[in-house]
Design a protein around this motif. Structure first.
Motif, PDB file in Angstrom:
ATOM      1  N   GLU A   1       0.831  -1.212   0.000  1.00  0.00           N
ATOM      2  CA  GLU A   1       0.000   0.000   0.000  1.00  0.00           C
ATOM      3  C   GLU A   1       0.859   1.252   0.000  1.00  0.00           C
ATOM      4  N   GLN A   2       1.941   1.246   0.757  1.00  0.00           N
ATOM      5  CA  GLN A   2       2.832   2.408   0.777  1.00  0.00           C
ATOM      6  C   GLN A   2       3.491   2.619  -0.581  1.00  0.00           C
ATOM      7  N   ILE A   3       3.875   1.535  -1.232  1.00  0.00           N
ATOM      8  CA  ILE A   3       4.490   1.665  -2.551  1.00  0.00           C
ATOM      9  C   ILE A   3       3.493   2.240  -3.547  1.00  0.00           C
ATOM     10  N   ASP A   4       2.234   1.787  -3.465  1.00  0.00           N
ATOM     11  CA  ASP A   4       1.204   2.356  -4.338  1.00  0.00           C
ATOM     12  C   ASP A   4       1.054   3.853  -4.091  1.00  0.00           C
ATOM     13  N   GLU A   5       1.096   4.243  -2.824  1.00  0.00           N
ATOM     14  CA  GLU A   5       1.015   5.674  -2.498  1.00  0.00           C
ATOM     15  C   GLU A   5       2.210   6.429  -3.061  1.00  0.00           C
ATOM     16  N   PHE A   6       3.396   5.818  -2.982  1.00  0.00           N
ATOM     17  CA  PHE A   6       4.585   6.458  -3.528  1.00  0.00           C
ATOM     18  C   PHE A   6       4.441   6.683  -5.035  1.00  0.00           C
ATOM     19  N   ARG A   7       3.946   5.662  -5.750  1.00  0.00           N
ATOM     20  CA  ARG A   7       3.783   5.800  -7.202  1.00  0.00           C
ATOM     21  C   ARG A   7       2.797   6.922  -7.532  1.00  0.00           C
ATOM     22  N   ASN A   8       1.675   6.959  -6.819  1.00  0.00           N
ATOM     23  CA  ASN A   8       0.703   8.023  -7.061  1.00  0.00           C
ATOM     24  C   ASN A   8       1.282   9.389  -6.715  1.00  0.00           C
ATOM     25  N   LEU A   9       2.008   9.454  -5.601  1.00  0.00           N
ATOM     26  CA  LEU A   9       2.593  10.724  -5.178  1.00  0.00           C
ATOM     27  C   LEU A   9       3.640  11.202  -6.183  1.00  0.00           C
ATOM     28  N   LEU A  10       4.475  10.290  -6.668  1.00  0.00           N
ATOM     29  CA  LEU A  10       5.481  10.678  -7.651  1.00  0.00           C
ATOM     30  C   LEU A  10       4.834  11.131  -8.960  1.00  0.00           C
ATOM     31  N   ARG A  11       3.743  10.468  -9.327  1.00  0.00           N
ATOM     32  CA  ARG A  11       3.033  10.905 -10.531  1.00  0.00           C
ATOM     33  C   ARG A  11       2.483  12.317 -10.347  1.00  0.00           C
ATOM     34  N   ASP A  12       1.916  12.590  -9.169  1.00  0.00           N
ATOM     35  CA  ASP A  12       1.407  13.938  -8.896  1.00  0.00           C
ATOM     36  C   ASP A  12       2.552  14.955  -8.856  1.00  0.00           C
ATOM     37  N   ILE A  13       3.665  14.562  -8.245  1.00  0.00           N
ATOM     38  CA  ILE A  13       4.817  15.461  -8.179  1.00  0.00           C
ATOM     39  C   ILE A  13       5.323  15.785  -9.577  1.00  0.00           C
ATOM     40  N   LEU A  14       5.356  14.777 -10.435  1.00  0.00           N
ATOM     41  CA  LEU A  14       5.810  14.997 -11.806  1.00  0.00           C
ATOM     42  C   LEU A  14       4.878  15.958 -12.537  1.00  0.00           C
ATOM     43  N   THR A  15       3.570  15.829 -12.296  1.00  0.00           N
ATOM     44  CA  THR A  15       2.605  16.736 -12.925  1.00  0.00           C
ATOM     45  C   THR A  15       2.793  18.160 -12.416  1.00  0.00           C
ATOM     46  N   VAL A  16       2.927  18.283 -11.089  1.00  0.00           N
ATOM     47  CA  VAL A  16       3.136  19.620 -10.521  1.00  0.00           C
ATOM     48  C   VAL A  16       4.436  20.224 -11.029  1.00  0.00           C
ATOM     49  N   ASN A  17       5.486  19.395 -11.103  1.00  0.00           N
ATOM     50  CA  ASN A  17       6.771  19.892 -11.584  1.00  0.00           C
ATOM     51  C   ASN A  17       6.660  20.373 -13.035  1.00  0.00           C
ATOM     52  N   ALA A  18       5.917  19.613 -13.850  1.00  0.00           N
ATOM     53  CA  ALA A  18       5.719  20.035 -15.248  1.00  0.00           C
ATOM     54  C   ALA A  18       4.979  21.373 -15.304  1.00  0.00           C
ATOM     55  N   THR A  19       3.996  21.537 -14.404  1.00  0.00           N
ATOM     56  CA  THR A  19       3.264  22.806 -14.358  1.00  0.00           C
ATOM     57  C   THR A  19       4.175  23.949 -13.930  1.00  0.00           C
ATOM     58  N   LEU A  20       4.994  23.705 -12.915  1.00  0.00           N
ATOM     59  CA  LEU A  20       5.924  24.745 -12.460  1.00  0.00           C
ATOM     60  C   LEU A  20       6.935  25.105 -13.543  1.00  0.00           C
ATOM     61  N   VAL A  21       7.425  24.085 -14.253  1.00  0.00           N
ATOM     62  CA  VAL A  21       8.370  24.346 -15.337  1.00  0.00           C
ATOM     63  C   VAL A  21       7.706  25.176 -16.424  1.00  0.00           C
ATOM     64  N   ALA A  22       6.446  24.834 -16.749  1.00  0.00           N
ATOM     65  CA  ALA A  22       5.722  25.589 -17.779  1.00  0.00           C
ATOM     66  C   ALA A  22       5.512  27.038 -17.326  1.00  0.00           C
ATOM     67  N   GLN A  23       5.163  27.219 -16.036  1.00  0.00           N
ATOM     68  CA  GLN A  23       4.995  28.584 -15.518  1.00  0.00           C
ATOM     69  C   GLN A  23       6.305  29.356 -15.579  1.00  0.00           C
ATOM     70  N   GLN A  24       7.388  28.681 -15.214  1.00  0.00           N
ATOM     71  CA  GLN A  24       8.692  29.342 -15.262  1.00  0.00           C
ATOM     72  C   GLN A  24       9.053  29.726 -16.694  1.00  0.00           C
ATOM     73  N   GLN A  25       8.772  28.837 -17.633  1.00  0.00           N
ATOM     74  CA  GLN A  25       9.050  29.142 -19.033  1.00  0.00           C
ATOM     75  C   GLN A  25       8.188  30.305 -19.514  1.00  0.00           C
ATOM     76  N   ASN A  26       6.910  30.319 -19.073  1.00  0.00           N
ATOM     77  CA  ASN A  26       6.034  31.428 -19.470  1.00  0.00           C
ATOM     78  C   ASN A  26       6.537  32.748 -18.900  1.00  0.00           C
ATOM     79  N   GLU A  27       6.996  32.706 -17.644  1.00  0.00           N
ATOM     80  CA  GLU A  27       7.537  33.936 -17.048  1.00  0.00           C
ATOM     81  C   GLU A  27       8.789  34.394 -17.781  1.00  0.00           C
ATOM     82  N   GLU A  28       9.628  33.427 -18.167  1.00  0.00           N
ATOM     83  CA  GLU A  28      10.826  33.793 -18.923  1.00  0.00           C
ATOM     84  C   GLU A  28      10.463  34.376 -20.282  1.00  0.00           C
ATOM     85  N   MET A  29       9.466  33.766 -20.935  1.00  0.00           N
ATOM     86  CA  MET A  29       9.025  34.299 -22.226  1.00  0.00           C
ATOM     87  C   MET A  29       8.418  35.689 -22.055  1.00  0.00           C
ATOM     88  N   LYS A  30       7.669  35.875 -20.960  1.00  0.00           N
ATOM     89  CA  LYS A  30       7.085  37.184 -20.699  1.00  0.00           C
ATOM     90  C   LYS A  30       8.178  38.224 -20.468  1.00  0.00           C
TER      91      LYS A  30
END
Length: 379
Positions: free
Chosen positions: A277-306
């Motif tokens: 169960e903990q490993i399943d939670e880790f996989r879900n958490l890492l997937r969410d972290i990867l999504t959030v990280n992609a969003t943060l990277v996109a925001q950072q790129q948008n700010e740089e473009m701005k």
């Protein structure tokens, strides 16, 4: 352990040893005596137990066989590290191991599983341990052959170290007296307990990744990916083990294995469920972290473009100002250049008011250009 049909199994074992099955040999010819004489260079420890007490510590496989035959109701526990084909062939001849299980034990790289061949269980376990220095997970593979009067462990990799298991069992003769199933339980318990530090290490790594992600570390995406791969590999080592333990529990109930040992096995099952169960939670958490990280990277790129766009607009404004003033300064220069040419016959050259007209023309052009550029916010 309650007296399950072990007397029948032991009778079958004696009959089997009197006329042992042979496996197709890549191991070379030779009869049972030659196999028993095979070198035991991979043997870590070997012991013969009677009534939960260690009565002999043979140094070779052949000596182990002799000692096992010499004692009634004895159990042999043999530990091997990456044995060669001759050693496994010797063990197969002595204990009637199935050729498919022997082949798996030689080749290794098996998933966790349990298989029954007549009265012998073949169990594959994958141990895991966390390496603090590299923040990685390493894996080892353990194969167990469990029969009515023997336990054979074949280890591939540095872990798990089973010497603490043997010490634990020998210090508890009542538990060891329950037979090979008790040894199997103790080894399972050792492997599963080894998962706890791995889970703790992964949890710590995920906390560090979250911190690095919100700190804006550019290398965090790579670490998330690498950690996700380790979690998947860890899941492959643990999830099938749940089926293994449940199959064992069903077998323990079927053969009326000691009730206390069944409770111990259920405790191991609970630990595995928690780990899975903990490993399943880790996989879900890492997937969410990867999504959030992609969003943060996109925001950072948008700010740089701005920022680049704002800088570009600012540069354009500066260029407009420079161009406007350059045009204003160029106009009188052009008029002055025209009237500075050395020609004898030029209009207004001899006119009394020609000089003032030229100055007025320069001023007029400058005023007109200034007003025009000012209205367009160029200057």
């Amino acid at each position: 352990m309650s007296e399950r049909p072990f007397k029948t199994l032991r009778a079958l074992t004696k009959q089997r040893r009197a006329d042992p099955p042979r496996i197709p040999s890549q191991h070379g010819g030779g009869g049972r005596s030659s196999m028993a004489a095979a070198a035991s260079g991979s043997m870590i420890d070997s012991a013969v137990y009677v009534g939960g007490d260690r009565v002999d510590s043979p140094s070779t496989l052949a000596a182990t066989y002799r000692s096992l035959h010499a004692h009634d109701d004895a159990m042999a526990w043999i530990g091997l590290y990456q044995p060669n084909q001759h050693e496994l062939a010797s063990l197969a001849e002595e204990f009637g191991l199935h050729e498919l299980a022997v082949e798996d034990a030689i080749l290794a790289h098996q998933r966790p599983k349990i298989e029954r061949y007549d009265e012998t269980l073949f169990v594959v376990l994958r141990a895991a341990w966390y390496v603090d220095e590299t923040e990685d997970i390493d894996f080892g593979e353990l194969h167990l052959f469990v029969g009515p009067d023997f336990v054979l462990t074949v280890r591939h990799g540095n872990q798990p170290d089973l010497s603490p298991v043997r010490r634990r069992m020998e210090s508890n003769p009542d538990l060891l007296r329950l037979g090979p199933e008790a040894v199997l339980y103790a080894i399972l318990d050792r492997v599963v307990d080894g998962y706890a530090p791995v889970v703790a290490g992964l949890a710590n790594d995920i906390d560090e990744i979250e911190t690095e992600m919100f700190r804006g570390d550019t290398q965090v995406s790579r670490r998330i990916y690498e950690l996700s791969r380790e979690v998947v590999e860890f899941q492959r080592a643990t999830r099938p083990l749940l089926g293994v333990v449940r199959s064992l529990a069903a077998g323990f109930a079927k053969y009326r294995t000691d009730a206390e040992l069944q409770r111990y096995l259920r405790d191991v099952e609970d630990h595995i469920i928690g780990t899975v169960e903990q490993i399943d939670e880790f996989r879900n958490l890492l997937r969410d972290i990867l999504t959030v990280n992609a969003t943060l990277v996109a925001q950072q790129q948008n700010e740089e473009m701005k920022a680049l766009s704002e800088l570009s607009v600012q540069q354009n404004d500066e260029v407009k100002k420079i161009s406007g003033w350059a045009a204003i300064l160029f106009a009188p220069t052009l008029v002055g250049t025209v009237y500075g040419m050395n020609f004898d016959f030029m209009p207004e050259l001899q006119w009394r008011y020609g000089y003032f007209m030229a100055l007025g023309l320069m001023l007029t052009v400058n005023v007109v250009l200034y007003v025009l550029f000012r209205r367009r916010n160029w200057i």
